[in-house]
Each structure stands twice: as structure tokens, then as C-alpha cells.
Design a protein around this motif. Structure first.
Motif, PDB file in Angstrom:
ATOM      1  N   UNK A   9      91.549  65.176  -0.641  1.00 55.49           N
ATOM      2  CA  UNK A   9      92.479  64.107  -1.017  1.00 55.49           C
ATOM      3  C   UNK A   9      93.679  64.645  -1.788  1.00 55.49           C
ATOM      4  N   UNK A  10      93.460  65.680  -2.568  1.00 58.76           N
ATOM      5  CA  UNK A  10      94.531  66.188  -3.432  1.00 58.76           C
ATOM      6  C   UNK A  10      95.513  67.071  -2.670  1.00 58.76           C
ATOM      7  N   UNK A  11      95.034  67.802  -1.689  1.00 59.80           N
ATOM      8  CA  UNK A  11      95.894  68.752  -0.995  1.00 59.80           C
ATOM      9  C   UNK A  11      96.515  68.212   0.274  1.00 59.80           C
ATOM     10  N   UNK A  12      97.676  68.760   0.650  1.00 58.20           N
ATOM     11  CA  UNK A  12      98.336  68.502   1.927  1.00 58.20           C
ATOM     12  C   UNK A  12      98.487  67.014   2.242  1.00 58.20           C
ATOM     13  N   UNK A  13      98.911  66.248   1.244  1.00 57.77           N
ATOM     14  CA  UNK A  13      99.194  64.819   1.399  1.00 57.77           C
ATOM     15  C   UNK A  13      97.969  63.989   1.765  1.00 57.77           C
ATOM     16  N   UNK A  14      96.780  64.467   1.429  1.00 59.33           N
ATOM     17  CA  UNK A  14      95.563  63.712   1.735  1.00 59.33           C
ATOM     18  C   UNK A  14      95.538  62.350   1.071  1.00 59.33           C
ATOM     19  N   UNK A  15      95.956  62.293  -0.193  1.00 61.29           N
ATOM     20  CA  UNK A  15      95.957  61.010  -0.902  1.00 61.29           C
ATOM     21  C   UNK A  15      96.907  60.019  -0.239  1.00 61.29           C
ATOM     22  N   UNK A  16      98.107  60.471   0.090  1.00 65.25           N
ATOM     23  CA  UNK A  16      99.080  59.585   0.717  1.00 65.25           C
ATOM     24  C   UNK A  16      98.597  59.098   2.070  1.00 65.25           C
ATOM     25  N   UNK A  17      97.923  59.951   2.813  1.00 66.65           N
ATOM     26  CA  UNK A  17      97.379  59.541   4.109  1.00 66.65           C
ATOM     27  C   UNK A  17      96.325  58.455   3.932  1.00 66.65           C
ATOM     28  N   UNK A  18      95.427  58.662   2.967  1.00 62.57           N
ATOM     29  CA  UNK A  18      94.362  57.689   2.732  1.00 62.57           C
ATOM     30  C   UNK A  18      94.932  56.343   2.303  1.00 62.57           C
TER      31      UNK A  18
END
Length: 226
Positions: free
Chosen positions: A149-158
Motif C-alpha cells: 500500500x505504501x509503495x508505488x502508489x498502492x494507497x492511491x490505487x486502493x
């Protein structure tokens, strides 16, 4: 920094001499490694994009008809596709899946300061998973999810995908449509999570008149550990 390192190694006057003689610092280009930061666009799939992915996978692998298992937010992303492609579906299983919410609360990933604390501190993230998602969560498991979630825009994707879920889906109306009403369904729901989550499962099962209901003892993410 590597150019600076060469100047520091050879002496400050070497750098000045280069500037006076040539007008620039003659560093060794082959030795300089310029790091390029790759910009990764957040993947935010909506129901249309998810439907295309499903169709492509089923068609490419010759899987039809499929027994479709939907978890967490997948029902809200797949309901329209099921309606339009019922001929490709043999049955639908809802595994702790409801269109109105996700097990991991969106506020934990959206709210400033809160999201920094949740994703920035391993113990905080582990406690959030333990409360909402997993009945029992180890440090290594929590850390793996946190890194994703923290890396490579994982949070924004979720967060983006949660916003694009069809939260207004009326399950009773949907399940009564001609294309869906004869489709075998099963609801498998956690009885080991909170009382509120268990009640959510009962509401989902009641809305789907053709569905059978089965409870399990794991958390709302039972595919991780039951």
C-alpha cells in the motif's frame, strides 16, 4: 552528488581550474550514474475496466462458464458485468463482499495524518488489520500488506478503486433481475469479526433470496488465514 564527489576527491582548486580553463567542470561522464525516478501511475479500476479484465481472462483461457468468487469490494465492481454476461457465469460466491463498504476502512488510507500514521508505523497498521480484516495477523503479514500500500502508489490505487465501486447497488433489485435471478449464489461470511460485520453479512444474505448462507470462523480477509 557524484560530480561533487569527484571535485571533493581531486580538490577544490581542480574544479576552479576546470571552470577557468574550459568554462565547465570536465567530470568523467562514464563514471556518473544518473538515477531516473520512474513515475508510476496509480491503477484505479472501475466496474467497466474490471469487466473488461474479467472478459479477457475468461476468453483467453477458455474458462466459461465460471464459478465466480467475489471478495471484499469485488461485488460492487462486478455486478454490472455479471448482469451483462450471465451466460458466462455458472455460479456466484460472495466471500465477505458487499458493495457498500470494504473491510479495511477507507478513512485509514484517505485522511491526512491518519494515513501517514497507519502506513508509516508498522504496529499501527498491524493493529488496524487485526481489528478490521484478519482475526489473527502476524508482523510479517502486516508488513507485506503495508509495503504494497505504501509503495508505488498502492494507497492511491486502493482509495481510487473504492471510490469507483458502485456503492448504490441495490442487491435485492439486482438479484431479482431476469439475467441474475436463476443464478446459483452463496454467501460465505465471517463470524469471527465484529458484530457489525456479522450483521452486514446477514443483510447481504437476506437481500439475495436465491443465496445460501455459510459462516466461517476467520476474519473478513479469510483468504489470508482461516
Amino acid at each position: 552528488w557524484e560530480v561533487y564527489g569527484q571535485i571533493k576527491e581531486r580538490g577544490l582548486f581542480w574544479g576552479f581550474d576546470q571552470l577557468i580553463e574550459k568554462g565547465y567542470v570536465d567530470y568523467e561522464e562514464d563514471d556518473i550514474r544518473v538515477s531516473k525516478r520512474e513515475v508510476v501511475k496509480a491503477i484505479e479500476l472501475g466496474d467497466e475496466e474490471m469487466g473488461r479484465v474479467l472478459s479477457q481472462v475468461i476468453d483467453a483461457m477458455g474458462l466459461a462458464p465460471v464459478d465466480l468468487v467475489l471478495h471484499d469490494s469485488a461485488l460492487g465492481l462486478s455486478a454490472n458485468w455479471i448482469l451483462e454476461n450471465a451466460r458466462l457465469v455458472r455460479s456466484v460466491t460472495l466471500l465477505d463482499s458487499v458493495p457498500s463498504r470494504t473491510a479495511l476502512p477507507s478513512w485509514a488510507l484517505e485522511l491526512p495524518v491518519v494515513r501517514e500514521a497507519v502506513l508509516g508505523v508498522g504496529l499501527v497498521f498491524q493493529s488496524v488489520l487485526g481489528k478490521y480484516c484478519l482475526k489473527s495477523v502476524g508482523k510479517a503479514e502486516a508488513e507485506a500488506h503495508r509495503i504494497l500500500l505504501k509503495g508505488r502508489n498502492g494507497r492511491r490505487s486502493a482509495v481510487g478503486m473504492v471510490k469507483r465501486v458502485n456503492h448504490s447497488l441495490d442487491l435485492s433489485e439486482w438479484s431479482g433481475l431476469n439475467e441474475v435471478k436463476d443464478l446459483p449464489m452463496r454467501v460465505i461470511w465471517s463470524s469471527g469479526s465484529s458484530k457489525e460485520w456479522s450483521e452486514e453479512g446477514s443483510r447481504v444474505a437476506d437481500a439475495l433470496s436465491q443465496a445460501t448462507f455459510v459462516s466461517h470462523s476467520g476474519g473478513a480477509w479469510p483468504q489470508v488465514r482461516i
